[in-house]
Design a protein around this motif. Structure first.
Motif, PDB file in Angstrom:
ATOM      1  N   LEU A 213      40.217  37.787  49.248  1.00 32.50           N
ATOM      2  CA  LEU A 213      38.447  37.117  48.512  1.00 32.50           C
ATOM      3  C   LEU A 213      38.030  38.554  47.559  1.00 32.50           C
ATOM      4  O   LEU A 213      37.101  38.329  47.315  1.00 32.50           O
ATOM      5  N   GLN A 214      38.985  39.966  47.886  1.00 31.68           N
ATOM      6  CA  GLN A 214      37.945  41.231  46.921  1.00 31.68           C
ATOM      7  C   GLN A 214      38.663  40.974  45.646  1.00 31.68           C
ATOM      8  O   GLN A 214      38.049  42.005  45.169  1.00 31.68           O
ATOM      9  N   ALA A 215      40.302  40.328  44.662  1.00 37.48           N
ATOM     10  CA  ALA A 215      40.713  40.356  43.807  1.00 37.48           C
ATOM     11  C   ALA A 215      39.175  39.952  42.883  1.00 37.48           C
ATOM     12  O   ALA A 215      37.944  39.329  43.395  1.00 37.48           O
ATOM     13  N   ASP A 216      39.427  40.352  42.107  1.00 41.56           N
ATOM     14  CA  ASP A 216      38.441  40.054  40.375  1.00 41.56           C
ATOM     15  C   ASP A 216      38.018  39.368  39.854  1.00 41.56           C
ATOM     16  O   ASP A 216      38.576  37.913  40.692  1.00 41.56           O
ATOM     17  N   GLN A 217      37.000  38.603  39.264  1.00 39.73           N
ATOM     18  CA  GLN A 217      36.360  37.018  39.770  1.00 39.73           C
ATOM     19  C   GLN A 217      37.037  36.206  38.502  1.00 39.73           C
ATOM     20  O   GLN A 217      37.469  36.581  37.088  1.00 39.73           O
ATOM     21  N   PRO A 218      37.432  35.335  38.811  1.00 43.87           N
ATOM     22  CA  PRO A 218      38.617  34.636  37.398  1.00 43.87           C
ATOM     23  C   PRO A 218      37.250  34.308  36.498  1.00 43.87           C
ATOM     24  O   PRO A 218      36.691  34.391  37.101  1.00 43.87           O
ATOM     25  N   ASP A 219      38.079  34.147  35.502  1.00 43.48           N
ATOM     26  CA  ASP A 219      37.283  33.669  34.432  1.00 43.48           C
ATOM     27  C   ASP A 219      36.491  32.107  34.299  1.00 43.48           C
ATOM     28  O   ASP A 219      35.989  31.903  33.355  1.00 43.48           O
ATOM     29  N   ASP A 220      37.271  31.565  35.369  1.00 45.52           N
ATOM     30  CA  ASP A 220      36.813  30.635  35.530  1.00 45.52           C
ATOM     31  C   ASP A 220      35.822  29.659  36.825  1.00 45.52           C
ATOM     32  O   ASP A 220      35.556  28.558  37.464  1.00 45.52           O
ATOM     33  N   MET A 221      34.971  30.890  37.005  1.00 40.51           N
ATOM     34  CA  MET A 221      34.593  30.389  37.977  1.00 40.51           C
ATOM     35  C   MET A 221      33.112  30.965  37.649  1.00 40.51           C
ATOM     36  O   MET A 221      32.493  32.075  37.451  1.00 40.51           O
ATOM     37  N   THR A 222      32.528  29.592  37.419  1.00 38.79           N
ATOM     38  CA  THR A 222      31.366  29.099  36.746  1.00 38.79           C
ATOM     39  C   THR A 222      30.408  29.084  37.766  1.00 38.79           C
ATOM     40  O   THR A 222      30.988  28.796  39.223  1.00 38.79           O
ATOM     41  N   GLY A 223      29.245  29.604  37.468  1.00 39.93           N
ATOM     42  CA  GLY A 223      27.778  28.970  38.751  1.00 39.93           C
ATOM     43  C   GLY A 223      27.360  29.490  38.919  1.00 39.93           C
ATOM     44  O   GLY A 223      27.763  31.039  39.080  1.00 39.93           O
ATOM     45  N   ARG A 224      25.996  30.198  39.202  1.00 40.12           N
ATOM     46  CA  ARG A 224      25.617  30.711  39.355  1.00 40.12           C
ATOM     47  C   ARG A 224      25.409  31.657  40.890  1.00 40.12           C
ATOM     48  O   ARG A 224      25.998  30.915  41.728  1.00 40.12           O
ATOM     49  N   SER A 225      26.440  32.640  41.517  1.00 37.47           N
ATOM     50  CA  SER A 225      26.515  33.586  42.214  1.00 37.47           C
ATOM     51  C   SER A 225      27.896  32.029  42.831  1.00 37.47           C
ATOM     52  O   SER A 225      28.084  32.409  44.153  1.00 37.47           O
TER      53      SER A 225
ATOM     54  N   PRO B  58      30.277  43.430  56.123  1.00 35.27           N
ATOM     55  CA  PRO B  58      30.280  43.282  54.647  1.00 35.27           C
ATOM     56  C   PRO B  58      31.889  42.680  54.138  1.00 35.27           C
ATOM     57  O   PRO B  58      32.371  43.542  54.672  1.00 35.27           O
ATOM     58  N   VAL B  59      31.493  41.832  53.134  1.00 38.27           N
ATOM     59  CA  VAL B  59      33.372  41.681  52.444  1.00 38.27           C
ATOM     60  C   VAL B  59      33.249  42.687  50.972  1.00 38.27           C
ATOM     61  O   VAL B  59      31.907  42.573  50.652  1.00 38.27           O
TER      62      VAL B  59
ATOM     63  N   LEU C 160      29.205  42.967  49.728  1.00 38.76           N
ATOM     64  CA  LEU C 160      28.446  41.473  49.958  1.00 38.76           C
ATOM     65  C   LEU C 160      28.201  41.345  51.498  1.00 38.76           C
ATOM     66  O   LEU C 160      28.509  41.441  52.146  1.00 38.76           O
ATOM     67  N   PRO C 161      26.733  41.168  52.261  1.00 41.47           N
ATOM     68  CA  PRO C 161      26.868  41.051  53.373  1.00 41.47           C
ATOM     69  C   PRO C 161      27.472  39.489  53.707  1.00 41.47           C
ATOM     70  O   PRO C 161      27.242  38.527  52.940  1.00 41.47           O
ATOM     71  N   LEU C 162      28.001  39.744  54.878  1.00 43.95           N
ATOM     72  CA  LEU C 162      27.792  38.355  55.527  1.00 43.95           C
ATOM     73  C   LEU C 162      27.091  37.213  56.233  1.00 43.95           C
ATOM     74  O   LEU C 162      26.774  38.161  57.780  1.00 43.95           O
ATOM     75  N   ARG C 163      26.380  36.564  55.828  1.00 41.39           N
ATOM     76  CA  ARG C 163      26.140  35.654  56.856  1.00 41.39           C
ATOM     77  C   ARG C 163      26.413  35.037  58.631  1.00 41.39           C
ATOM     78  O   ARG C 163      27.651  34.792  58.178  1.00 41.39           O
ATOM     79  N   ASN C 164      26.645  35.507  59.507  1.00 41.84           N
ATOM     80  CA  ASN C 164      27.052  35.165  60.341  1.00 41.84           C
ATOM     81  C   ASN C 164      26.535  33.714  60.765  1.00 41.84           C
ATOM     82  O   ASN C 164      26.597  33.291  62.433  1.00 41.84           O
ATOM     83  N   SER C 165      26.522  32.859  60.157  1.00 40.82           N
ATOM     84  CA  SER C 165      25.796  31.378  60.644  1.00 40.82           C
ATOM     85  C   SER C 165      26.822  30.125  59.698  1.00 40.82           C
ATOM     86  O   SER C 165      26.737  30.781  58.871  1.00 40.82           O
TER      87      SER C 165
ATOM     88  N   ARG D 196      30.842  33.123  43.291  1.00 40.24           N
ATOM     89  CA  ARG D 196      31.914  34.321  43.990  1.00 40.24           C
ATOM     90  C   ARG D 196      31.518  34.902  44.713  1.00 40.24           C
ATOM     91  O   ARG D 196      32.055  34.388  45.940  1.00 40.24           O
ATOM     92  N   GLN D 197      30.455  34.916  45.024  1.00 40.16           N
ATOM     93  CA  GLN D 197      29.641  35.374  46.274  1.00 40.16           C
ATOM     94  C   GLN D 197      29.206  34.565  47.301  1.00 40.16           C
ATOM     95  O   GLN D 197      29.714  34.099  48.304  1.00 40.16           O
ATOM     96  N   LEU D 198      29.446  33.043  47.147  1.00 40.35           N
ATOM     97  CA  LEU D 198      29.127  32.049  47.776  1.00 40.35           C
ATOM     98  C   LEU D 198      30.352  31.452  48.170  1.00 40.35           C
ATOM     99  O   LEU D 198      30.855  30.785  49.633  1.00 40.35           O
ATOM    100  N   THR D 199      31.424  31.592  47.273  1.00 43.94           N
ATOM    101  CA  THR D 199      33.129  31.092  48.229  1.00 43.94           C
ATOM    102  C   THR D 199      33.348  32.174  49.124  1.00 43.94           C
ATOM    103  O   THR D 199      34.026  32.399  50.031  1.00 43.94           O
ATOM    104  N   VAL D 200      32.552  33.405  48.502  1.00 42.05           N
ATOM    105  CA  VAL D 200      33.550  34.657  50.217  1.00 42.05           C
ATOM    106  C   VAL D 200      33.271  33.682  51.281  1.00 42.05           C
ATOM    107  O   VAL D 200      33.136  34.148  51.958  1.00 42.05           O
TER     108      VAL D 200
END
Length: 647
Positions: A308-320, A432-433, A273-278, A322-326
């Motif tokens: 932050l690299q751990a597998d996505q939990p089952d309750d992680m809902t919504g479009r992307s 990136p992460v 995942l590229p990490l936007r620097n802003s 996981r990536q936005l949380t990172v």
């Protein structure tokens, strides 16, 4: 000279516009063979050469060279237009060639002027070439001019004005001309008396245009005017026929269906995942927005980027989500990297439309968090303020969607020269992460429908998908050339099935279109092998990848593609801008990435890689992120590369 040139440009422009805008009349009479009439025009005369000896009794102390004038031209004319494109013209005209030379200064420091009133009776026979089915014609021919006036007026300060006649004038001048005109029929199609209004332009070069037998004075003329012509026609005997309309053939639309061999409901992927620097700030506030993950000192002490690299939990809902949380942990990731690399330093550049002072406040908020919460030495962090970021979204002169663009420009950019913080391929992006995530309905499990020229020729089109039990599902209406449907949605609870596809549409002319196809779908359990995902972020409205991404694609992405893999490249944009433009931009981005990867793979000897390259534009149903916050719009300006493991 400037004023005359402006007049000349306006006159020629008006004449040409009239010529091009005029339309011909469908004749119900014969076309006259002979035409007679008159014309009027303006001569735009340009003088060159040298004139000093005005007559035998007057030699100007300083020679005159360049000059210009506008003088009248009027003619009586006759035209011969037999059947075909060739014909003839004859004009007998009064031709004004007088004018004013540019002022000079005599040796006594006395301004001097010279005006001439030269004019001619001119005979102009020309060959005429008509453009078929049009009023446009061209002409060219010789000119014979007979001098009728050679007066001049010479003035010089500190001596009386002198009027007289120029000496050594040619009585007869032979030259030539070329030109174009347009016959605009003013009479009705049924009238036998034809009237034509014809704007025209002509060019008379200086060849042969030396008025005198002495010195080197020459004249170049551009003529613009209009002619009124009359001709006598005869009634045509028209036999009425009833024409049977021949319908135009309808475009033979091509309907293609790309179906997956197996439908995977989910796929585990390892994503770079590229990490936007802003860090984007809300309007009117200098505090880091609450949507960013802000820790206490105790929590920061336990935080590690690897969490932050751990597998996505089952309750992680919504479009992307996981990536936005990172990304929303960007301050914590930066703090952890600074803490782990004591020699690294960063620069915070705050940008605010309110001015550099407000930009510094934004940067100070970020610095304060890193210093107070992560304990980073403040000397390792420099801050500065700007009106706009180094690479702004809002462009000079832009007037549309400024609220969204300016929201993206109110931010703090984090930059560093320390390799521990930078992206592994260099540049301003942070390193990136690596995260593990789950893809639902991956693109290679979707049915892709292609119908050529749909956006151009169809009002809309839809697809009915029917299984072997006769149960139908309806999808649409669509307007684009390409759409996709998740295979899982079609299968439902069925492990597999055979399906008939019927595409129906309506052309913009109201014609019905129908095309058919078939697919066989099989549900596949979740694959054990993980897929790989890489993303590239683009600046606003940019279509080609910058140099650092060429290196990233060549040295990082291409080596991770195994021979025999399928690579799905899909481009996206945010919602700013016109929909058609964004669709084109996303396709340009995706194909640009494919071209770079293909070159790298060919060089490595990997020739068995299948590419599926798609552009989704701003399609919100396919966009990886929402478009509510500026960071979501920035992450939607992307090309995503999914490497599907070999099955």
């Amino acid at each position: 000279m400037l004023s005359t040139n402006k007049i000349l440009q306006k006159v020629i422009t008006c004449v040409l516009v009239t010529m091009l805008a005029a339309s011909t009349v469908n004749a119900q009479t014969t076309s006259p063979t002979w035409w007679f009439g008159a014309s009027g025009a303006a001569n735009f005369n340009f003088y060159d050469g040298t004139t000093q000896r005005l007559n035998n009794s007057l030699i100007a102390p300083t020679a005159f060279h360049k000059g210009r004038s506008v003088r009248p031209y009027a003619s009586i004319l006759a035209e011969y237009r037999p059947a075909g494109i060739w014909g003839g013209m004859l004009n007998v005209a009064y031709d004004g060639r007088g004018g004013k030379f540019n002022d000079v200064v005599a040796p006594c420091d006395c301004p001097a002027t010279l005006k001439t009133s030269t004019s001619y009776i001119t005979v102009e026979p020309s060959l005429r070439l008509s453009v078929p089915a049009s009023g446009l014609y061209f002409f060219a021919g010789p000119r014979v001019s007979f001098n009728i006036n050679k007066d001049f007026a010479y003035t010089q300060l500190r001596q009386p004005n002198t009027d007289g006649e120029l000496s050594a004038m040619h009585k007869t001048i032979f030259s030539g001309q070329v030109g174009a005109g347009y016959d605009i029929m003013m009479s009705s199609a049924n009238s036998t008396t034809k009237v034509s209004l014809s704007p025209f332009v002509a060019f008379i070069p200086y060849f042969g245009q030396e008025p005198r037998t002495i010195e080197s004075w020459s004249v170049t003329t551009v003529r613009a005017g209009i002619a009124l012509k009359f001709g006598k026609a005869k009634k045509m005997i028209v036999k009425e026929t009833v024409a049977t309309p021949v319908p135009l053939p309808m475009h033979d639309f091509t309907f293609n269906v790309r179906a997956p061999k197996a439908v995977s409901l989910k796929r585990q992927v390892s994503e770079t995942l590229p990490l936007r620097n802003s860090v984007f700030f809300d309007e009117g506030s200098t505090q880091v927005p609450a949507r960013y993950v802000l820790l206490s000192k105790e929590q920061a002490g336990l935080f590690r980027e690897e969490q932050l690299q751990a597998d996505q939990p089952d309750d992680m809902t919504g479009r992307s989500a996981r990536q936005l949380t990172v990304y929303h942990n960007i301050l914590n990731i930066t703090g952890d990297r600074l803490r782990s690399n004591p020699g690294a330093v960063i620069s915070l550049s705050g940008a605010s439309a309110k001015g550099p002072e407000d930009g510094i406040k934004l940067a100070e908020s970020v610095k304060l968090y890193l210093v107070d919460v992560f304990g980073i030495d403040g000397s390792r962090i420099t801050v500065k303020g700007r009106n706009k970021p180094v690479i702004p979204s809002e462009q000079p002169g832009g007037t549309k969607e400024l609220v969204l663009l300016r929201a993206g420009d109110r931010r703090v950019d984090i930059t560093s020269a320390s390799p521990e913080l930078l992206e592994e391929v260099g540049g301003d992006m942070l390193k990136p992460v690596q995260i593990n995530a789950t893809q639902a309905d991956p693109l290679d499990s979707q049915i892709v429908l292609n119908i050529d020229s749909a956006a151009q020729l169809l009002k809309s089109w839809s697809v009915d998908i029917t299984d072997d039990k006769g149960i139908a599902q309806h999808y649409g209406p669509y307007t684009r050339d390409q759409e996709s449907i998740p295979g899982a949605a079609i299968l439902g609870n069925n492990p597999e099935g055979d399906y008939k596809l019927a595409m129906t549409g309506e052309t913009k002319a109201g014609m019905a279109v129908r095309k058919e196809g078939t697919v066989h779908l099989v549900r596949q359990d979740e694959a054990t092998a993980k897929g790989l995902r890489y993303s590239i972020l683009y600046e606003f409205d940019k279509g080609t990848s910058i140099a650092r991404y060429d290196k990233f694609l060549t040295e990082v992405v291409a080596p991770s593609i195994a021979d025999g893999s399928t690579v799905i490249i899909h481009g996206h944009t945010d919602i700013i801008g016109e929909e058609d433009h964004n669709m084109k931009l996303s396709r340009e981005r995706a194909h640009d990435v494919q071209n770079i990867l293909e070159r790298a793979l060919a060089k490595a000897g990997k020739n068995n890689v299948k590419f599926e390259t798609l552009g989704f534009g701003e399609d919100i149903s396919k966009a990886p992120f929402e478009n509510t916050a500026p960071e979501e719009r920035f992450y939607n300006r992307t090309v995503i590369i999914d490497i599907v493991p070999v099955k």
